[in-house]
Design a protein around this motif. Structure first.
Motif, PDB file in Angstrom:
ATOM      1  N   LEU A   1       0.826  -1.201   0.000  1.00  0.00           N
ATOM      2  CA  LEU A   1       0.000   0.000   0.000  1.00  0.00           C
ATOM      3  C   LEU A   1       0.864   1.256   0.000  1.00  0.00           C
ATOM      4  O   LEU A   1       0.561   2.238  -0.681  1.00  0.00           O
ATOM      5  N   GLN A   2       1.955   1.222   0.747  1.00  0.00           N
ATOM      6  CA  GLN A   2       2.858   2.366   0.789  1.00  0.00           C
ATOM      7  C   GLN A   2       3.467   2.631  -0.583  1.00  0.00           C
ATOM      8  O   GLN A   2       3.570   3.780  -1.023  1.00  0.00           O
ATOM      9  N   GLN A   3       3.871   1.562  -1.287  1.00  0.00           N
ATOM     10  CA  GLN A   3       4.440   1.736  -2.620  1.00  0.00           C
ATOM     11  C   GLN A   3       3.412   2.323  -3.580  1.00  0.00           C
ATOM     12  O   GLN A   3       3.715   3.207  -4.388  1.00  0.00           O
ATOM     13  N   LEU A   4       2.184   1.839  -3.468  1.00  0.00           N
ATOM     14  CA  LEU A   4       1.119   2.386  -4.302  1.00  0.00           C
ATOM     15  C   LEU A   4       0.883   3.862  -3.991  1.00  0.00           C
ATOM     16  O   LEU A   4       0.626   4.668  -4.891  1.00  0.00           O
TER      17      LEU A   4
ATOM     18  N   ASP B   1      -9.006  -7.552  11.349  1.00  0.00           N
ATOM     19  CA  ASP B   1      -9.894  -7.799  10.204  1.00  0.00           C
ATOM     20  C   ASP B   1     -10.333  -6.490   9.560  1.00  0.00           C
ATOM     21  O   ASP B   1     -10.345  -6.358   8.327  1.00  0.00           O
ATOM     22  N   ASP B   2     -10.697  -5.522  10.386  1.00  0.00           N
ATOM     23  CA  ASP B   2     -11.087  -4.218   9.847  1.00  0.00           C
ATOM     24  C   ASP B   2      -9.921  -3.574   9.107  1.00  0.00           C
ATOM     25  O   ASP B   2     -10.103  -2.924   8.077  1.00  0.00           O
ATOM     26  N   ARG B   3      -8.717  -3.752   9.656  1.00  0.00           N
ATOM     27  CA  ARG B   3      -7.546  -3.151   9.026  1.00  0.00           C
ATOM     28  C   ARG B   3      -7.302  -3.760   7.646  1.00  0.00           C
ATOM     29  O   ARG B   3      -7.001  -3.056   6.685  1.00  0.00           O
ATOM     30  N   THR B   4      -7.440  -5.076   7.537  1.00  0.00           N
ATOM     31  CA  THR B   4      -7.250  -5.736   6.243  1.00  0.00           C
ATOM     32  C   THR B   4      -8.258  -5.223   5.225  1.00  0.00           C
ATOM     33  O   THR B   4      -7.910  -4.933   4.067  1.00  0.00           O
ATOM     34  N   ARG B   5      -9.508  -5.092   5.645  1.00  0.00           N
ATOM     35  CA  ARG B   5     -10.529  -4.580   4.726  1.00  0.00           C
ATOM     36  C   ARG B   5     -10.237  -3.128   4.343  1.00  0.00           C
ATOM     37  O   ARG B   5     -10.425  -2.734   3.183  1.00  0.00           O
ATOM     38  N   ALA B   6      -9.778  -2.336   5.305  1.00  0.00           N
ATOM     39  CA  ALA B   6      -9.468  -0.933   5.015  1.00  0.00           C
ATOM     40  C   ALA B   6      -8.291  -0.822   4.046  1.00  0.00           C
ATOM     41  O   ALA B   6      -8.292   0.022   3.143  1.00  0.00           O
ATOM     42  N   ILE B   7      -7.281  -1.673   4.225  1.00  0.00           N
ATOM     43  CA  ILE B   7      -6.130  -1.659   3.320  1.00  0.00           C
ATOM     44  C   ILE B   7      -6.567  -2.055   1.910  1.00  0.00           C
ATOM     45  O   ILE B   7      -6.171  -1.429   0.914  1.00  0.00           O
ATOM     46  N   ASP B   8      -7.398  -3.099   1.805  1.00  0.00           N
ATOM     47  CA  ASP B   8      -7.887  -3.524   0.489  1.00  0.00           C
ATOM     48  C   ASP B   8      -8.701  -2.412  -0.169  1.00  0.00           C
ATOM     49  O   ASP B   8      -8.608  -2.196  -1.385  1.00  0.00           O
TER      50      ASP B   8
END
Length: 651
Positions: free
Chosen positions: A439-442, A472-479
């Motif tokens: 995500l940081q690279q993007l 779980d919330d963090r994974t969804r937020a990152i996606d």
């Protein structure tokens, strides 16, 4: 009547009894227990009246005047009297909460009708003070600098009707010898509780010389961003005083540093500071607000970004000091919760003026002992009450025992005792470390693609890493964040293929680019072709929204048909946005071809010319004959024979 003689022993016994009784009576008179400080106390005689402290002098010169304004709800008559009792000086802050007992000085009762009133009908009493004893006047004797409790009584002929207790600080005659304590006030503004934006404007305007540190969260920053006139008004009132904001900063620097992604925190801080700067405000550069514990990595990250101290926002008291790492040191400080509570008011604890003056006295005592700077207010403490804070600030005097300073100055004077860093961060980001790195690279690619800072993107990234999210919330937020970034990167497209004819060696080549984003985007163009060269190769162009045709400068290198591959990349070169292939037909002979052909023709002409000049006439070539075998004719002239011989020798 016969007289009874007493012995010496009996006389001594009577004297001892008399002295004891007198002592007990005097003790009963001067050792009356008075209630601790309170805003108002109901009378004991059924008048239904209360006595409250409106305001008072927080400090008094050695030979000055104490002014006390009282809210008395009872009648003002000649039958009611006001009396003021001054108690012995106290030297410890703990004694402020104890009931005052021993009396140092008592002002004689004065009828209430002898006192003036203010515009609100409050009684105003002025009490002169002297520093020398004895004296012929009736001024109150306060023997030296320090904190003195006093009790105000409303009395009738039958005894006390109501009373209250407060404190006064007597200043030394020579102010240069007076000990002082530094105090920083964090003006925490919140629309939810405590002081709101209008309160902040009032305090900043009313007390322009107090170096407040102004704290505001996301809600107020957004409000100012949406209201330009209000933002200008607030910036003018702030007058360059520092803003401490956690807008968009619900991040754990220690957890981010553990997965080598500390740049997320520093980027979020930079974004918040840029938002404040655009509003005409001065963001804090050396102090940040944090709640989580600091690891050595987190402390090092902050130190390298210029932070000298962290103001803890925990609601419970913590150990303060300094965390030292090989990469730098960071102090950990906290507002004084107990002292801040004296300036707060809640439903269960209404505003009490005496609490404010008790705080003033407490700080004065601190100046005589500890002198460690005190921080009042801020997130994590009870919200400041506007009336309490106004009363306290109005009590401050120039060159008094309390010196208002900025938060940075207060931080510099904090204790430097070493602290151990936390072993592990409170937040666990290790399980999502790879996804965060991607995500940081993007995000970096997106910044180069957009060409400008994107506050929405920064908030999106910070939201995905928020401490309040579970894994779980963090994974969804990152996606979700990745999907939005990829959708933006997909906004650039080139035609799949195209055919173009070049009728001149050099000429324009049109390239069509479509941008479906809501703003301009920056694109790096790459061209690869063996027979066509493009002058704009590896240049970055800005493409506005919609369909745009760019005129490229093309140069044909050969006749015939060739291909030109076009690639659109992000400016950092890490991501291909779109590709296209052009069929180029060139009908013009390039200048280099003409030069080569001309050179070849000239060479051939020169060769022919040279060979034609060097060529000689050749005689008959007789094969197999020798001179000795050639008979000389009998009738041949001797001269002719000689010529023939020479010719044969030359063959």
């Amino acid at each position: 009547m016969a007289s009874v003689k007493t012995t010496g022993a009996e006389r001594r016994l009577k004297i001892a009894v008399f002295i004891s009784v007198a002592f007990l009576m005097s003790t009963a008179f001067v050792s009356v227990a008075f209630p601790p400080p309170s805003a108002a106390q109901e009378d004991d005689l059924g008048l239904g009246a209360t006595l409250g402290l409106v305001r008072q002098s927080a400090s008094v010169e050695s030979d000055g005047f104490i002014e006390i304004t009282l809210d008395w709800t009872g009648p003002i008559t000649d039958n009611l009297f006001l009396s003021v009792l001054f108690h012995q000086r106290i030297n410890d802050a703990e004694d402020l909460d104890a009931a005052a007992t021993s009396i140092l000085n008592r002002r004689d009762p004065v009828p209430l009708t002898a006192f003036g009133t203010d515009a609100d009908g409050n009684l105003v009493a002025t009490i002169p003070v002297r520093s020398v004893s004895p004296a012929a006047d009736d001024r109150v004797y306060l023997p030296g600098p320090g904190v003195y409790p006093f009790t105000v009584e409303i009395r009738s002929a039958d005894g006390p009707v109501a009373s209250l207790t407060s404190t006064i600080v007597r200043l030394p005659q020579d102010r240069s010898t007076m000990a002082t304590v530094d105090m920083a006030v964090v003006l925490a503004l919140s629309p939810a509780d405590g002081l709101d934006l209008s309160d902040g404007l009032w305090f900043l305007t009313t007390y322009p010389d107090v170096p407040f540190t102004i704290q505001m969260g996301e809600a107020l920053v957004s409000q100012l961003e949406q209201d330009e006139p209000l933002a200008q008004q607030f910036a003018t009132a702030a007058g360059g005083r520092v803003i401490l904001s956690d807008a968009g900063l619900d991040l754990d620097p220690s957890a981010l540093e553990e997965i080598n992604q500390g740049q997320f925190f520093t980027a979020a801080v930079a974004t918040t500071n840029q938002r404040l700067t655009r509003l005409g405000l001065q963001p804090s550069s050396d102090v940040v607000m944090l709640s989580p514990d600091l690891t050595a990595g987190g402390a090092a990250l902050l130190a390298e970004s210029g932070v000298i101290a962290v103001l803890s926002t925990r609601t419970t008291e913590i150990e303060t000091g300094i965390i030292t790492t090989p990469r730098g040191s960071v102090g950990l400080v906290q507002a004084d919760h107990e002292m801040t509570a004296a300036l707060s008011a809640t439903g269960s604890k209404p505003f009490a003026t005496s609490d404010v003056y008790a705080l003033y006295s407490r700080l004065s005592l601190l100046a005589e002992s500890d002198q460690t700077p005190v921080i009042l207010g801020g997130e994590g403490t009870e919200p400041l009450d506007s009336q309490s804070l106004d009363t306290f600030l109005a009590a401050l005097v120039e060159n008094g025992p309390i010196r208002p300073v900025s938060l940075s100055e207060a931080v510099e004077g904090q204790r430097r005792n070493p602290l151990l860093a936390a072993e592990r961060p409170e937040q666990d980001l290790v399980t999502t470390g790879d996804a965060i790195a991607e995500l940081q690279q993007l995000a970096e690619t997106s910044r180069s693609f957009r060409g400008v800072d994107n506050p929405e993107l920064e908030r999106l990234l910070a939201n995905s890493l928020s401490r309040s999210r579970n894994p779980d919330d963090r994974t969804r937020a990152i996606d979700r964040a990745k999907a939005e970034l990829l959708a933006d990167l997909a906004s650039i497209s080139l035609p799949t293929e195209a055919s173009i004819t070049l009728t001149a060696v050099e000429g324009p080549l049109p390239l069509t680019i479509r941008n479906t984003a809501d703003g301009p985007r920056r694109v790096l163009l790459e061209f690869r072709g063996d027979r066509v060269a493009i002058a704009q190769n590896n240049e970055v162009v800005v493409v506005p929204p919609g369909e745009t045709t760019i005129e490229l400068d093309a140069e044909a290198r050969a006749l015939g048909v060739s291909t030109l591959d076009v690639t659109a990349r992000t400016p950092d070169g890490t991501r291909v946005l779109s590709t296209s292939r052009y069929q180029i037909r060139s009908t013009a002979v390039p200048g280099l071809g003409w030069a080569i052909s001309g050179t070849a023709l000239a060479f051939l002409l020169l060769w022919w010319y040279q060979n034609s000049r060097n060529a000689k006439p050749r005689g008959p070539h007789l094969v197999g004959l020798r001179r000795s075998s050639l008979p000389a004719p009998a009738d041949t002239d001797p001269g002719v024979a000689a010529d023939a011989l020479l010719a044969s020798e030359s063959i």
